[in-house]
Design a protein around this motif. Structure first.
Motif, PDB file in Angstrom:
ATOM      1  N   SER A   1      -9.438  -2.545 -12.220  1.00 55.61           N
ATOM      2  CA  SER A   1      -9.991  -1.192 -12.207  1.00 55.61           C
ATOM      3  C   SER A   1     -11.138  -1.024 -11.220  1.00 55.61           C
ATOM      4  O   SER A   1     -11.613   0.093 -11.021  1.00 55.61           O
ATOM      5  CB  SER A   1     -10.463  -0.812 -13.611  1.00 55.61           C
ATOM      6  OG  SER A   1     -11.482  -1.689 -14.036  1.00 55.61           O
ATOM      7  N   SER A   2     -11.570  -2.086 -10.591  1.00 61.00           N
ATOM      8  CA  SER A   2     -12.690  -1.985  -9.655  1.00 61.00           C
ATOM      9  C   SER A   2     -12.249  -1.988  -8.194  1.00 61.00           C
ATOM     10  O   SER A   2     -13.094  -1.873  -7.303  1.00 61.00           O
ATOM     11  CB  SER A   2     -13.662  -3.147  -9.879  1.00 61.00           C
ATOM     12  OG  SER A   2     -13.052  -4.377  -9.556  1.00 61.00           O
ATOM     13  N   VAL A   3     -10.967  -2.093  -7.948  1.00 62.85           N
ATOM     14  CA  VAL A   3     -10.498  -2.177  -6.560  1.00 62.85           C
ATOM     15  C   VAL A   3      -9.425  -1.132  -6.269  1.00 62.85           C
ATOM     16  O   VAL A   3      -8.722  -0.663  -7.156  1.00 62.85           O
ATOM     17  CB  VAL A   3      -9.940  -3.577  -6.231  1.00 62.85           C
ATOM     18  CG1 VAL A   3     -11.020  -4.636  -6.387  1.00 62.85           C
ATOM     19  CG2 VAL A   3      -8.726  -3.910  -7.086  1.00 62.85           C
ATOM     20  N   ALA A   4      -9.338  -0.804  -4.982  1.00 61.37           N
ATOM     21  CA  ALA A   4      -8.264   0.078  -4.533  1.00 61.37           C
ATOM     22  C   ALA A   4      -6.934  -0.667  -4.592  1.00 61.37           C
ATOM     23  O   ALA A   4      -6.885  -1.892  -4.512  1.00 61.37           O
ATOM     24  CB  ALA A   4      -8.542   0.543  -3.108  1.00 61.37           C
TER      25      ALA A   4
ATOM     26  N   SER B   1      -0.124   6.729  -7.879  1.00 56.50           N
ATOM     27  CA  SER B   1      -0.988   6.990  -9.025  1.00 56.50           C
ATOM     28  C   SER B   1      -1.308   5.667  -9.708  1.00 56.50           C
ATOM     29  O   SER B   1      -0.673   4.648  -9.417  1.00 56.50           O
ATOM     30  CB  SER B   1      -0.326   7.960 -10.008  1.00 56.50           C
ATOM     31  OG  SER B   1       0.869   7.413 -10.515  1.00 56.50           O
ATOM     32  N   ARG B   2      -2.274   5.693 -10.605  1.00 57.85           N
ATOM     33  CA  ARG B   2      -2.643   4.474 -11.317  1.00 57.85           C
ATOM     34  C   ARG B   2      -3.091   4.811 -12.727  1.00 57.85           C
ATOM     35  O   ARG B   2      -3.582   5.922 -12.982  1.00 57.85           O
ATOM     36  CB  ARG B   2      -3.728   3.698 -10.567  1.00 57.85           C
ATOM     37  CG  ARG B   2      -5.067   4.382 -10.501  1.00 57.85           C
ATOM     38  CD  ARG B   2      -6.016   3.637  -9.546  1.00 57.85           C
ATOM     39  NE  ARG B   2      -6.328   2.301 -10.010  1.00 57.85           N
ATOM     40  CZ  ARG B   2      -6.875   1.343  -9.241  1.00 57.85           C
ATOM     41  NH1 ARG B   2      -7.138   1.608  -7.966  1.00 57.85           N
ATOM     42  NH2 ARG B   2      -7.134   0.158  -9.736  1.00 57.85           N
ATOM     43  N   ASP B   3      -2.949   3.844 -13.600  1.00 53.32           N
ATOM     44  CA  ASP B   3      -3.414   3.949 -14.973  1.00 53.32           C
ATOM     45  C   ASP B   3      -4.254   2.710 -15.239  1.00 53.32           C
ATOM     46  O   ASP B   3      -3.715   1.630 -15.508  1.00 53.32           O
ATOM     47  CB  ASP B   3      -2.225   4.033 -15.933  1.00 53.32           C
ATOM     48  CG  ASP B   3      -2.645   4.265 -17.365  1.00 53.32           C
ATOM     49  OD1 ASP B   3      -3.804   3.951 -17.720  1.00 53.32           O
ATOM     50  OD2 ASP B   3      -1.815   4.753 -18.149  1.00 53.32           O
ATOM     51  N   ASN B   4      -5.554   2.849 -15.135  1.00 50.33           N
ATOM     52  CA  ASN B   4      -6.433   1.684 -15.271  1.00 50.33           C
ATOM     53  C   ASN B   4      -6.428   1.113 -16.687  1.00 50.33           C
ATOM     54  O   ASN B   4      -6.674  -0.070 -16.878  1.00 50.33           O
ATOM     55  CB  ASN B   4      -7.850   2.046 -14.849  1.00 50.33           C
ATOM     56  CG  ASN B   4      -7.975   2.178 -13.338  1.00 50.33           C
ATOM     57  OD1 ASN B   4      -7.114   1.732 -12.581  1.00 50.33           O
ATOM     58  ND2 ASN B   4      -9.055   2.804 -12.889  1.00 50.33           N
ATOM     59  N   ALA B   5      -6.134   1.937 -17.668  1.00 48.06           N
ATOM     60  CA  ALA B   5      -6.078   1.455 -19.041  1.00 48.06           C
ATOM     61  C   ALA B   5      -4.904   0.502 -19.251  1.00 48.06           C
ATOM     62  O   ALA B   5      -4.954  -0.381 -20.105  1.00 48.06           O
ATOM     63  CB  ALA B   5      -5.981   2.630 -20.008  1.00 48.06           C
ATOM     64  N   LYS B   6      -3.859   0.704 -18.453  1.00 44.13           N
ATOM     65  CA  LYS B   6      -2.662  -0.126 -18.572  1.00 44.13           C
ATOM     66  C   LYS B   6      -2.523  -1.136 -17.429  1.00 44.13           C
ATOM     67  O   LYS B   6      -1.554  -1.888 -17.392  1.00 44.13           O
ATOM     68  CB  LYS B   6      -1.415   0.757 -18.611  1.00 44.13           C
ATOM     69  CG  LYS B   6      -1.344   1.679 -19.813  1.00 44.13           C
ATOM     70  CD  LYS B   6      -0.065   2.498 -19.788  1.00 44.13           C
ATOM     71  CE  LYS B   6       0.027   3.402 -20.995  1.00 44.13           C
ATOM     72  NZ  LYS B   6       1.274   4.219 -20.989  1.00 44.13           N
TER      73      LYS B   6
END
Length: 123
Positions: A30-33, A71-76
């Motif tokens: 979650s901290s990186v592109a 898109s992204r889902d940082n929780a998953k």
């Protein structure tokens, strides 16, 4: 350390759609592109799309603008690439990549790579 596993590739007719997924492991996700790249037979790997760590910023190659959505889902710990209006020239192995920082401006900014998933678009 980040490990990446792509899925969702396959064979589709021109004009069709596919959704690629990339599952990431590692506490730094979650901290990186994150980005998607592709490599067609006989060609160099090329940039497709990138998304910032928060998902608030995206960038696309001109060849896919208006057709692909990252898109992204940082929780998953997931990154996606929705591909619409596919063309035969989109045929390639698609790779997911994790950058070293919250935003990535070039291929050199990416540190970890997945094994790739094949996308084949028939005419």
């Amino acid at each position: 350390q980040v490990q990446l596993v792509e899925s969702g590739g396959g064979l589709v007719q021109a004009g069709g759609s596919l959704r690629l997924s990339c599952a990431a492991s590692g506490r730094t996700f979650s901290s990186v592109a994150m980005g998607w790249f592709r490599q067609a037979p006989g060609k160099e790997r090329e940039f497709v799309a990138t998304i910032s760590r928060s998902g608030g910023l995206t960038n696309y190659a001109d060849s896919v603008k208006g057709r692909f959505t990252i898109s992204r889902d940082n929780a998953k710990n997931m990154v996606y690439l929705q591909m619409n209006s596919l063309k035969p020239e989109d045929t390639a192995v698609y790779y997911c990549a994790a950058a070293r920082a919250s935003w990535a401006r070039s291929t050199l900014d990416y540190e970890y790579w997945g094994q790739g998933t094949q996308v084949t678009v028939s005419s």
